[in-house]
Design a protein around this motif. Structure first.
Motif, PDB file in Angstrom:
ATOM      1  N   SER A 296       0.853  -1.181  -0.016  1.00 46.46           N
ATOM      2  CA  SER A 296       0.057   0.072  -0.084  1.00 46.46           C
ATOM      3  C   SER A 296       0.646   1.232  -0.082  1.00 46.46           C
ATOM      4  O   SER A 296       0.650   2.276  -0.634  1.00 46.46           O
ATOM      5  N   GLU A 297       1.969   1.079   0.861  1.00 42.82           N
ATOM      6  CA  GLU A 297       2.842   2.283   0.653  1.00 42.82           C
ATOM      7  C   GLU A 297       3.400   2.624  -0.520  1.00 42.82           C
ATOM      8  O   GLU A 297       3.378   3.935  -0.839  1.00 42.82           O
TER       9      GLU A 297
ATOM     10  N   ALA B  14       1.301   7.991  -5.649  1.00 44.12           N
ATOM     11  CA  ALA B  14       0.074   8.707  -6.068  1.00 44.12           C
ATOM     12  C   ALA B  14       0.522   9.910  -5.226  1.00 44.12           C
ATOM     13  O   ALA B  14       0.348  11.369  -6.028  1.00 44.12           O
ATOM     14  N   LEU B  15       1.069  10.142  -4.450  1.00 42.20           N
ATOM     15  CA  LEU B  15       1.556  11.293  -3.794  1.00 42.20           C
ATOM     16  C   LEU B  15       2.602  12.104  -4.613  1.00 42.20           C
ATOM     17  O   LEU B  15       2.698  13.334  -4.933  1.00 42.20           O
ATOM     18  N   SER B  16       3.674  11.491  -5.030  1.00 42.84           N
ATOM     19  CA  SER B  16       4.527  11.980  -6.100  1.00 42.84           C
ATOM     20  C   SER B  16       4.151  12.703  -7.040  1.00 42.84           C
ATOM     21  O   SER B  16       4.629  13.428  -7.948  1.00 42.84           O
TER      22      SER B  16
ATOM     23  N   ASP C  65       0.926  13.696  -7.309  1.00 41.25           N
ATOM     24  CA  ASP C  65      -0.093  14.674  -7.025  1.00 41.25           C
ATOM     25  C   ASP C  65      -1.498  14.067  -7.238  1.00 41.25           C
ATOM     26  O   ASP C  65      -2.478  14.700  -8.043  1.00 41.25           O
ATOM     27  N   CYS C  66      -1.853  12.583  -7.100  1.00 43.58           N
ATOM     28  CA  CYS C  66      -3.021  11.969  -7.581  1.00 43.58           C
ATOM     29  C   CYS C  66      -3.540  11.520  -6.286  1.00 43.58           C
ATOM     30  O   CYS C  66      -2.977  11.484  -5.132  1.00 43.58           O
ATOM     31  N   GLY C  67      -4.863  11.383  -6.302  1.00 39.65           N
ATOM     32  CA  GLY C  67      -5.667  10.625  -5.272  1.00 39.65           C
ATOM     33  C   GLY C  67      -5.138   9.135  -5.178  1.00 39.65           C
ATOM     34  O   GLY C  67      -4.550   8.631  -6.227  1.00 39.65           O
ATOM     35  N   PHE C  68      -5.472   8.396  -4.165  1.00 40.21           N
ATOM     36  CA  PHE C  68      -4.915   7.134  -4.084  1.00 40.21           C
ATOM     37  C   PHE C  68      -6.122   6.205  -3.360  1.00 40.21           C
ATOM     38  O   PHE C  68      -6.591   6.507  -2.163  1.00 40.21           O
TER      39      PHE C  68
ATOM     40  N   ARG D 204       0.555   4.125  -2.459  1.00 45.55           N
ATOM     41  CA  ARG D 204       0.487   5.747  -1.843  1.00 45.55           C
ATOM     42  C   ARG D 204       1.606   6.826  -2.170  1.00 45.55           C
ATOM     43  O   ARG D 204       1.322   8.001  -2.459  1.00 45.55           O
ATOM     44  N   LEU D 205       2.784   6.382  -1.989  1.00 47.01           N
ATOM     45  CA  LEU D 205       3.835   7.066  -2.389  1.00 47.01           C
ATOM     46  C   LEU D 205       3.917   7.531  -4.014  1.00 47.01           C
ATOM     47  O   LEU D 205       4.020   8.754  -4.401  1.00 47.01           O
TER      48      LEU D 205
END
Ligand SMILES: Nc1nc2c(ncn2[C@@H]2O[C@H](COP(=O)(O)OP(=O)(O)OP(=O)(O)O)[C@@H](O)[C@H]2O)c(=O)[nH]1
Length: 216
Positions: free
Chosen positions: A153-154, A160-162, A164-167, A157-158
């Motif tokens: 999951s990490e 998506a974060l990098s 600028d997306c939702g996850f 999530r990472l």
């Protein structure tokens, strides 16, 4: 429940109806083959999981009521081209059509996660040359197969974060609610993005009026 198969070719217009109670939202599903793009689409449209979907590329249309407004979702369930160079897996036409993008991988398939990484890079490049962008969400599907998980999951999530997306992590096979959250979450982001655009247009209008007048 009404689900309309609009066409095999996406020529739906990107329209916000003059009627404030009806809004059209075009959503493009991307990702490698076999990750569950059709399963997610069918789950959202019919609340059902039917198991086998065939290899059909289509645009489906479906109206949902959100906050007492009719939202017409047009969903382009794309096919990942076979033997594709990563640079051909997303087209300019798809990006111009879309108001929002769902990038799907399977949590049990590392190669599909890599496809999403490549597609994000390609999309960002295309957006920068087209001078616009639309909201995106990354979705890790097949969460029910946790015993076969190879993408944590990490990591999802990472990524998506990098970008600028939702996850989201979901199981199209197991539950409707998570899938609903993906489409409603993306709709929220699209609404925000449209609000920002409208706001910017409003500010530009005011500036034109003020500075235009000064020059006269
Ligand atoms: N266990 C499990 N299987 C799933 C899930 N979602 C889809 N599948 C299965 O994965 C396979 C592929 O699903 P599709 O929805 O056809 O995948 P797709 O990404 O549309 O595939 P292409 O049409 O090849 O692009 C099917 O056998 C589905 O039943 C899920 O959440 N859990």
């Amino acid at each position: 429940m009404v689900v309309e198969i609009k066409s095999n070719l996406p020529h739906c217009s990107k329209a916000i109806d003059g009627n404030q109670n009806k809004v059209e939202v075009n959503i493009l599903l991307l990702g490698a083959e076999n990750v569950g793009k059709s399963a997610l689409t069918v789950r959202f449209l019919t609340k059902r999981f039917i198991g086998e979907y065939g290899n059909i590329e289509s645009v489906y249309s479906h109206v949902e009521k959100i906050d007492r407004r009719d939202i017409s979702f047009n969903i382009w369930d794309s096919l990942y081209p076979q033997s594709c160079e990563s640079s051909e897996s997303v087209s300019e036409e798809q990006l111009r059509w879309a108001d929002g993008i769902v990038l799907v991988y399977s949590i049990c398939d590392r190669a599909s996660f890599e496809v999403v990484q490549q597609q994000i890079t390609l999309i960002q490049k295309l957006f920068s040359s087209l001078s616009f962008s639309v909201p995106m969400v990354v979705v890790g599907n097949k969460r029910d197969l946790h015993h076969r998980r190879v993408v944590s999951s990490e990591e999802g999530r990472l990524l998506a974060l990098s970008a600028d997306c939702g996850f989201f992590e979901v199981s199209a096979a197991e539950a409707y609610h998570g899938v609903l959250l993906v489409f409603h979450g993306l709709h929220e982001l699209i609404k925000e993005a449209r609000g920002v655009k409208k706001g910017a247009a409003g500010i530009m209008g005011i500036m034109k009026t003020v500075f235009g007048k000064k020059r006269e």
